[in-house]
Structures are given as C-alpha cells and as structure tokens.
Design a protein around this motif. Sequence first.
Motif, PDB file in Angstrom:
ATOM      1  N   ARG A 139     -25.371  -1.074   3.314  1.00  0.00           N
ATOM      2  CA  ARG A 139     -26.415  -0.045   3.453  1.00  0.00           C
ATOM      3  C   ARG A 139     -27.756  -0.697   3.750  1.00  0.00           C
ATOM      4  NH1 ARG A 139     -23.993   3.330  -1.454  1.00  0.00           N
ATOM      5  NH2 ARG A 139     -22.919   4.937  -0.283  1.00  0.00           N
ATOM      6  N   ASP A 173     -15.481   4.187   5.567  1.00  0.00           N
ATOM      7  CA  ASP A 173     -15.671   5.542   5.057  1.00  0.00           C
ATOM      8  C   ASP A 173     -17.152   5.907   4.929  1.00  0.00           C
ATOM      9  OD1 ASP A 173     -14.446   7.878   4.126  1.00  0.00           O
ATOM     10  OD2 ASP A 173     -14.964   7.365   2.064  1.00  0.00           O
ATOM     11  N   GLU A 174     -17.970   4.958   4.573  1.00  0.00           N
ATOM     12  CA  GLU A 174     -19.352   5.265   4.201  1.00  0.00           C
ATOM     13  C   GLU A 174     -20.393   4.937   5.252  1.00  0.00           C
ATOM     14  OE1 GLU A 174     -20.608   6.769   1.454  1.00  0.00           O
ATOM     15  OE2 GLU A 174     -18.560   7.184   0.848  1.00  0.00           O
ATOM     16  N   LEU A 236      -2.531   8.556  11.653  1.00  0.00           N
ATOM     17  CA  LEU A 236      -1.297   8.053  11.032  1.00  0.00           C
ATOM     18  C   LEU A 236      -0.542   9.185  10.366  1.00  0.00           C
ATOM     19  CD1 LEU A 236      -2.442   4.717   9.383  1.00  0.00           C
ATOM     20  CD2 LEU A 236      -0.986   5.023  11.381  1.00  0.00           C
ATOM     21  N   ARG A 238       2.259  10.820   7.686  1.00  0.00           N
ATOM     22  CA  ARG A 238       2.163  10.843   6.232  1.00  0.00           C
ATOM     23  C   ARG A 238       2.938   9.719   5.565  1.00  0.00           C
ATOM     24  NH1 ARG A 238       4.881  15.693   4.618  1.00  0.00           N
ATOM     25  NH2 ARG A 238       5.800  15.747   6.689  1.00  0.00           N
ATOM     26  N   VAL A 239       2.359   9.154   4.551  1.00  0.00           N
ATOM     27  CA  VAL A 239       3.076   8.262   3.644  1.00  0.00           C
ATOM     28  C   VAL A 239       2.894   8.912   2.280  1.00  0.00           C
ATOM     29  CG1 VAL A 239       3.283   5.942   2.724  1.00  0.00           C
ATOM     30  CG2 VAL A 239       2.385   6.304   5.035  1.00  0.00           C
ATOM     31  N   LEU A 240       3.935   9.470   1.785  1.00  0.00           N
ATOM     32  CA  LEU A 240       3.778  10.288   0.589  1.00  0.00           C
ATOM     33  C   LEU A 240       3.838   9.434  -0.666  1.00  0.00           C
ATOM     34  CD1 LEU A 240       5.951  13.311   1.629  1.00  0.00           C
ATOM     35  CD2 LEU A 240       3.514  12.940   1.911  1.00  0.00           C
ATOM     36  N   TYR A 242       1.794  10.579  -3.529  1.00  0.00           N
ATOM     37  CA  TYR A 242       1.442  11.446  -4.650  1.00  0.00           C
ATOM     38  C   TYR A 242       2.538  12.462  -4.925  1.00  0.00           C
ATOM     39  CZ  TYR A 242       0.706  15.127  -1.310  1.00  0.00           C
ATOM     40  OH  TYR A 242       0.898  16.067  -0.344  1.00  0.00           O
ATOM     41  N   LEU A 250       1.745  23.799 -10.448  1.00  0.00           N
ATOM     42  CA  LEU A 250       0.455  23.678 -11.129  1.00  0.00           C
ATOM     43  C   LEU A 250      -0.397  24.918 -10.897  1.00  0.00           C
ATOM     44  CD1 LEU A 250      -0.830  20.025 -10.509  1.00  0.00           C
ATOM     45  CD2 LEU A 250      -0.054  21.032 -12.654  1.00  0.00           C
ATOM     46  N   LEU A 254      -2.466  31.567 -11.387  1.00  0.00           N
ATOM     47  CA  LEU A 254      -3.374  32.385 -10.573  1.00  0.00           C
ATOM     48  C   LEU A 254      -3.061  33.875 -10.672  1.00  0.00           C
ATOM     49  CD1 LEU A 254      -3.478  30.134  -7.398  1.00  0.00           C
ATOM     50  CD2 LEU A 254      -5.287  30.426  -9.109  1.00  0.00           C
TER      51      LEU A 254
ATOM     52  N   LEU B  44      -0.851  18.374   5.951  1.00  0.00           N
ATOM     53  CA  LEU B  44       0.033  17.355   5.372  1.00  0.00           C
ATOM     54  C   LEU B  44      -0.520  15.952   5.628  1.00  0.00           C
ATOM     55  CD1 LEU B  44       3.482  18.950   6.220  1.00  0.00           C
ATOM     56  CD2 LEU B  44       2.527  18.540   3.927  1.00  0.00           C
ATOM     57  N   ASN B  45      -1.029  15.724   6.815  1.00  0.00           N
ATOM     58  CA  ASN B  45      -1.601  14.404   7.107  1.00  0.00           C
ATOM     59  C   ASN B  45      -2.816  14.117   6.237  1.00  0.00           C
ATOM     60  OD1 ASN B  45       0.296  13.578   8.947  1.00  0.00           O
ATOM     61  ND2 ASN B  45      -0.822  14.390  10.715  1.00  0.00           N
ATOM     62  N   LEU B  47      -3.409  15.350   3.307  1.00  0.00           N
ATOM     63  CA  LEU B  47      -2.987  15.139   1.915  1.00  0.00           C
ATOM     64  C   LEU B  47      -2.444  13.732   1.684  1.00  0.00           C
ATOM     65  CD1 LEU B  47      -1.352  18.566   1.075  1.00  0.00           C
ATOM     66  CD2 LEU B  47      -3.364  17.543  -0.003  1.00  0.00           C
ATOM     67  N   ALA B  48      -2.009  13.073   2.756  1.00  0.00           N
ATOM     68  CA  ALA B  48      -1.456  11.725   2.601  1.00  0.00           C
ATOM     69  C   ALA B  48      -2.543  10.651   2.651  1.00  0.00           C
ATOM     70  CB  ALA B  48      -0.423  11.472   3.697  1.00  0.00           C
ATOM     71  N   GLU B  50      -5.958   8.354   1.841  1.00  0.00           N
ATOM     72  CA  GLU B  50      -6.625   7.780   0.673  1.00  0.00           C
ATOM     73  C   GLU B  50      -8.072   8.272   0.591  1.00  0.00           C
ATOM     74  OE1 GLU B  50      -6.447   3.528   0.700  1.00  0.00           O
ATOM     75  OE2 GLU B  50      -7.676   3.343  -1.109  1.00  0.00           O
ATOM     76  N   PHE B  51      -8.757   8.270   1.722  1.00  0.00           N
ATOM     77  CA  PHE B  51     -10.132   8.764   1.754  1.00  0.00           C
ATOM     78  C   PHE B  51     -10.163  10.070   2.548  1.00  0.00           C
ATOM     79  CE2 PHE B  51     -10.832   4.116   1.501  1.00  0.00           C
ATOM     80  CZ  PHE B  51     -11.534   4.090   0.316  1.00  0.00           C
ATOM     81  N   ALA B  73      -3.225  20.556  -5.633  1.00  0.00           N
ATOM     82  CA  ALA B  73      -3.478  20.487  -7.071  1.00  0.00           C
ATOM     83  C   ALA B  73      -2.971  19.179  -7.665  1.00  0.00           C
ATOM     84  CB  ALA B  73      -2.822  21.678  -7.766  1.00  0.00           C
ATOM     85  N   HIS B  74      -1.799  18.737  -7.204  1.00  0.00           N
ATOM     86  CA  HIS B  74      -1.263  17.475  -7.724  1.00  0.00           C
ATOM     87  C   HIS B  74      -2.133  16.289  -7.345  1.00  0.00           C
ATOM     88  CE1 HIS B  74       2.557  18.365  -9.716  1.00  0.00           C
ATOM     89  NE2 HIS B  74       2.578  19.450  -8.944  1.00  0.00           N
ATOM     90  N   LYS B  77      -5.385  16.454  -9.273  1.00  0.00           N
ATOM     91  CA  LYS B  77      -5.227  16.081 -10.683  1.00  0.00           C
ATOM     92  C   LYS B  77      -5.269  14.556 -10.826  1.00  0.00           C
ATOM     93  CE  LYS B  77      -2.408  17.171 -14.664  1.00  0.00           C
ATOM     94  NZ  LYS B  77      -1.123  17.652 -15.155  1.00  0.00           N
ATOM     95  N   LEU B  78      -4.594  13.862  -9.907  1.00  0.00           N
ATOM     96  CA  LEU B  78      -4.615  12.398  -9.932  1.00  0.00           C
ATOM     97  C   LEU B  78      -6.040  11.870  -9.750  1.00  0.00           C
ATOM     98  CD1 LEU B  78      -1.528  11.257  -7.817  1.00  0.00           C
ATOM     99  CD2 LEU B  78      -1.856  11.074 -10.294  1.00  0.00           C
ATOM    100  N   GLN B 261     -25.650  12.598  -0.790  1.00  0.00           N
ATOM    101  CA  GLN B 261     -25.033  11.419  -1.402  1.00  0.00           C
ATOM    102  C   GLN B 261     -25.145  10.203  -0.491  1.00  0.00           C
ATOM    103  OE1 GLN B 261     -22.005   9.498  -1.152  1.00  0.00           O
ATOM    104  NE2 GLN B 261     -22.432   8.547  -3.133  1.00  0.00           N
ATOM    105  N   GLN B 262     -25.003  10.439   0.828  1.00  0.00           N
ATOM    106  CA  GLN B 262     -25.142   9.332   1.768  1.00  0.00           C
ATOM    107  C   GLN B 262     -26.564   8.780   1.748  1.00  0.00           C
ATOM    108  OE1 GLN B 262     -22.916   8.428   4.902  1.00  0.00           O
ATOM    109  NE2 GLN B 262     -21.520   8.685   3.201  1.00  0.00           N
ATOM    110  N   PRO B 265     -27.469   7.284  -2.543  1.00  0.00           N
ATOM    111  CA  PRO B 265     -26.167   6.975  -3.160  1.00  0.00           C
ATOM    112  C   PRO B 265     -26.210   6.946  -4.696  1.00  0.00           C
ATOM    113  CG  PRO B 265     -26.710   5.409  -1.417  1.00  0.00           C
ATOM    114  CD  PRO B 265     -27.929   6.226  -1.650  1.00  0.00           C
ATOM    115  N   LEU B 296      -9.615  28.618  -6.192  1.00  0.00           N
ATOM    116  CA  LEU B 296      -8.963  27.352  -6.550  1.00  0.00           C
ATOM    117  C   LEU B 296      -8.887  26.436  -5.331  1.00  0.00           C
ATOM    118  CD1 LEU B 296      -7.525  25.650  -8.713  1.00  0.00           C
ATOM    119  CD2 LEU B 296      -5.367  26.601  -7.894  1.00  0.00           C
ATOM    120  N   MET B 328      -7.699  19.343 -13.920  1.00  0.00           N
ATOM    121  CA  MET B 328      -7.110  19.346 -12.576  1.00  0.00           C
ATOM    122  C   MET B 328      -8.197  19.121 -11.528  1.00  0.00           C
ATOM    123  SD  MET B 328      -5.554  22.495 -10.432  1.00  0.00           S
ATOM    124  CE  MET B 328      -4.255  22.987 -11.545  1.00  0.00           C
TER     125      MET B 328
END
Lengths: 256, 384, 64
Positions: A139, A173-174, A236, A238-240, A242, A250, A254, B44-45, B47-48, B50-51, B73-74, B77-78, B261-262, B265, B296, B328
């Motif tokens: 930064r 990412d930032e 890319l 999906r690599v599941l 979670y 969950l 509702l 789906l992509n 959800l897979a 990391e960021f 939700a899963h 929760k993580l 936030q950017q 920070p 939700l 959650m």
Amino acid sequence: MNTDKLIIGKKEFNSRFILGSGKFSLEMTKTVIENAEIEMATLALRRANNAGSENILNYIPKGITLLPNTSGARNAQEAVRIARLAREIGCGDFVKVEVIHDSKYLLPDNYETAKATEMLAKENFIVMPYMYPDLNAARDMVNAGAAAIMPLGAPIGSNKGLLTKDFIKILIDEISLPIIVDAGIGRPSQACEAMEMGCSAVMANTAVATAKNVALMARAFKLAIEAGRSAYLAGLGRVLDYKAEASSPLTDFLQD
Amino acid sequence: MQLRATNHMQYQDGMEKISSDIMDKVINGRKEYDYSIYTKKDVLNTLAKEFISVEDFKILLSPAAESFLNDMAHKAKLETMKHFGNSVCMFTPLYIANYCENYCVYCGFNCSNKINRAKLSYDEIEKEMKTISETGLREILILTGEAKKASSVEYIGEAVKIAKKYFSTIGLEIYPLNTDEYAFLQKCGADFVSVYQETYNTDKYEELHLRGPKRIYPYRINAQERAILGGMRGVAFGSLLGLDDFRKDAFAAGLHAYLIQQKYPHAEISFSFPRLRPFINIKEKRPNDVHETQLLQVMLAYRLFMPFAGITISTRERAGFRDNVIGMCATKISAGVSVGVGGHSEKEKGDEQFEISDPRSVKEVFDSITEKGLQPVFTDYVRV
Amino acid sequence: MKFNGKEILLEKDVILSEFLKTMGYDASVIAVEINYEIIPKAEYDKTLIHNSDTMEVVNFVGGG
C-alpha cells in the motif's frame, strides 16, 4: 486480435513474460527474447570499464521496453542515483526499484524501496518496485506512485517457486496495480500457477538461464504464462473444499 | 405558498465537504449492477473461491444465488468461525431522544408524525445507563432522532461521557456530523458510528426524504469517511432493504464499505440490515419484497465478501431468526431492547420508532447463545 | 582524477566528449556523472573536466 493487454504506466504489452537478462551470453539474450516473444526485459547498470567491449543494447531487438533495475543500491538514495543514470542513457522512463542491503539472503528492503519509489515517481519515472509481499508495504508503494508491484515468490535465484503464494494472493486481492511475480520462479508450472492466481505477469531469469536448453526453456515459460493467463480469464472451475458437510440443512428456520 | 424543493445532491451551509471519489464510485457501481445476468454456474464457481471479489459479491446477491442458500450458509459459517470463533457480542441500544427535523416518508420518527417527543435529561440518561449496566452489558449504542437543535452535539457528548462510566464500548447512531464534531465525540469516549444511507438510489432517496438535512445525499454518504477522519475506530453501513431494489441497495452498501476499507484499512467495518417487512396479505410475489430468505441471502453475501466485518442482527427480526444467524453470519446481537426513549429504568418517555420482534431480556438472549454452544461476549475491546 | 573508482592523472583540463572518445566510449550507450551530478548528453561538448573531478561512466549489462 488479442485484446487482453498488460498495461503498465500507460504502455500496453501483449507479452506477460518479463525477462531478466542476467546470466546469459549476449548472443543468447537475443535468441531468448525472440523465442519467448519478450516485450520487456530488465537490465542492470554497471561501470563501463572496458570501453570497447560489446554492448548488450546491440543484442536487444528494437521495440523491446527496457526495464533498468537499481540492483546494487543499498538504500533509497543510491536507487534514485542509479535510476537517473539509467534514464540518461536514453532508454525510457521505466525502472525496477530494487534495494538490497542484506548480502546474505538478498531480500529487498521494503522501507527504502518505498522511499525510492516515491522520489522516482515524482520525477516521472514509471516505477516498478521489487518487494517482499507485505500488504502494508505494498500500500505504501501504491501511495508512493508505483505503476506495478513486483513481489518475490522465493529468495532470488533460488528457483523454489511460489513460497509466498498466500501473501501474493492477498496483494492480488487488495492492490489494484498489476502484480508481477519476480524472483524465485523456477519452473514453467510455477509461472503458470502465478498467472492462474491472477498475477498480471511473471518475471524470470535464472530458471531460463540455467536450463540445459536455454532457448527451449524460454519458449516453455512463454507458453506456461499464456496458459496460466487463459486459465485465469476463463475462471477456474470449482474445487470443492467446504462441501463436506454442506448437505446438512442450515436454512430450515426461514419463515417467509 | 409553494415550497421549492431543496436540491438533494447539493451540500448546505455548515456541511463539511471532503474530497472523496467514493460516492461517485458507489452510485456508478449500483447503476451498473445487473443481477439478472448471473447463472447457477457463476454461483458455484464463486462458492469455490478463497477470496470473494466485488464481482463475486454481485453474484452472491443475485437471484441465481438464492437457490444456493444452504451452500452459502455453510461457507459463511466457516468464515465466521475463522474470524470470530465462537464469540457473539451483546449490546443494547438506548434512545436518549426522538426529536427529528427530517421528513422521511417511511419512518415512525418523522417530523410530521404526531408522536410523543422526548429527550432524556442527564440524570435520566445516567439512571438508564446504570440500569442497563446492571444486566452485565458493557457495550451501548446511543441513539437520537436526527435533530441537531433538539439533541446537540454537546448534549450527545455529555451522554457519551456518562456512558463511559458504565460501558467499555460506545457506539453512536445519530445524525451525520462534520469531522471536528466526530473528533469531539471520539474524545468524549465514543468509538463507533453507524449511519445508514437507507437507499443508495439517488432518485428514490430524493422522493423519500422530503425535508430536513437528511435530504442531502452526499453529506450522508460521506459520513463514515468523516467519522474515520475524526478518529472513530469503526463505522457501520446499511440500507433499509425494501425501500428500493434491495439487491442493488445491498450491493451499494457493500461496495461503499469495501471502498472505505480500501482507503482506510485500519477502520473496523460493520453492517446492519434493517428491512421493510412485506405486507403479509398480499398474495403475488413482488420482486422488491424482502422475506427472511432474501434477508439471509444478503447477510450471507456480506459475510463471504467481507469475512472480517461485524454483522449486527436487529430486534426487528424474530428470536427464531436471530438465534439461527448468530455464529453463521451475524456476530453481534442486541438484547433487552427498548426502542422508545428511555424505557430501561422507568416507563419510556417518548414513542417508538418501530416495533420489535424479539423482546427477550439480556439474560434470555445470553442463555440462548450459550445453548447453541456459542459464547456471549460483553466486552470485545478495551479503550486505551 | 578519480575515474570509475580508480585514480588516474589528467595532465590538463579536457572537454568531456574528447575525453570519452580518447577512452573509446560510444557516447550513445553510456551515462556520465561528474562529482555526483549527471551530465546530460547535450552538455558533453561544453563540459570541461579537471584533475580534481570524480567521474563515473556507466552502461547497461545483463541483469535481473
């Protein structure tokens, strides 16, 4: 036509492979640049002691953007001095700021690098700081006026690959500038991975220069970098990870 | 006599103007957000990953993501576990006044409504705070209506100073201020500021905010930035979901927080999600309606987009909803709430802004958090 | 004078461009610094160097 350009400063590049020109014979430099369709190559500045000796500039095809580095600088002042000298030779405004005062591990000094970046950006250099991938320091580089960020993947010349992967991901990412992995990349597969992650370019030198067939390895890096870039753009699949327990409900509570 | 409408995009005298491009970016971002283009595959992509990028956030707020709520939700929760562990912060709001000089067509406090107006005296504030602190709570959110004349910055400052005697964390939900006024309240002991933009759609905003300083959109949207410049530790964002297109407003509030936030920070970011409840007896589904499912989805999308941000769940929601979202995606829950003026130590003095759906006491909420295997936290942070 | 870190003797003041020619340098691929000041190429013909000067001549080499 390729519309996916790398833009640094205001300049556009088709190639995302930046070549470090050290450790090659002069003739080989030319071969590598041609084989890998390089558009940007780094150079170092040294005292010209043998006046009549062959000059590397004669082996770099016209049209290649030269990226002088400030290697040898141990603090911001020295980096600025080297950058100014490099520009005086007349090869444009790009500069890779590299400040190292640790001769054992050759790790960059982020603080001095940020200072040099600020001074050089004010003098209208297009500054690409080489740094340890620390978010806060990155930064600082952005605020100092950097045009791209060059985090190291592993100690310089180590060919160990993306040891700092998680931290480079955070930068991607930032930070909104191009992130270019520099140092440590040892194999085309690692360069490919860096590009898949979202790096904007990869710089490599030792890995190419120390291969048995240098020209072929240069080609391999070019292809790997392009493959990684395409994969990144394609998104890319999906690599599941979670998903293991995702079958348990969950959201039963509702009430609409 | 015909009143000439005030230009809602123009600052008025006394309103500090800071140099910032965040408002333009948020307005444009909201305008360009087209949630209809996303597909199941995009969800789906995302959800897979990391960021979660801004683009991914758009996907998670889209109708396409609504059928993946369980997966979201899963993952949420993580993330919540990763960043907050088992802890759930507890706090209570205290309305010290309900005078309001704004005319917001949707609000119970609006200045044309004939409700009982009141303002607590310093003694009454002290009494209320003492009573609240006896429940064990150490975090308080001080609220006023938006009326600078009736509830001055000095008055709020005194309330904060009183709060400091009983609480370790003090938040403010008051009318937007200038930087120096935020700095003053920070010195008095407040560290967190919540300002809700209600809707980020500038046209709709104009329609809904007929009179009063709140009509001035840019002054409100830049409040968080001024609060940070004034030294506040954290700022909260939100929109009143259901006023306008809730997906776009949810996106805009998230983008707003992201840009803050950017730029800063160090600032702590949090969100709150008030919603307008759909009318129960209307059969056809209207796209702007925010049922629990949509609420939700919005909360989960925020958790995934900003895993580190605090998320508060309001007493506007029923106990069954609140108990399920803590741990959650929500990290903060109010308890023992009175939304009239005062009302903790004695009968409330002024009328309520809205009705609450979870009237449980601090003890009841505490027990239900514990029962879920989570840990209620009273003091998340110590001011030094 | 001190030239690229080495002491050499300059018997009388000379014009920089001539000095470089005598030493065999191609002025288009080097940069010159005298007493820590960069000399722009356009000044080579006007700059006089003295035995008391410290001078650096640099060029590009391969390097990462």
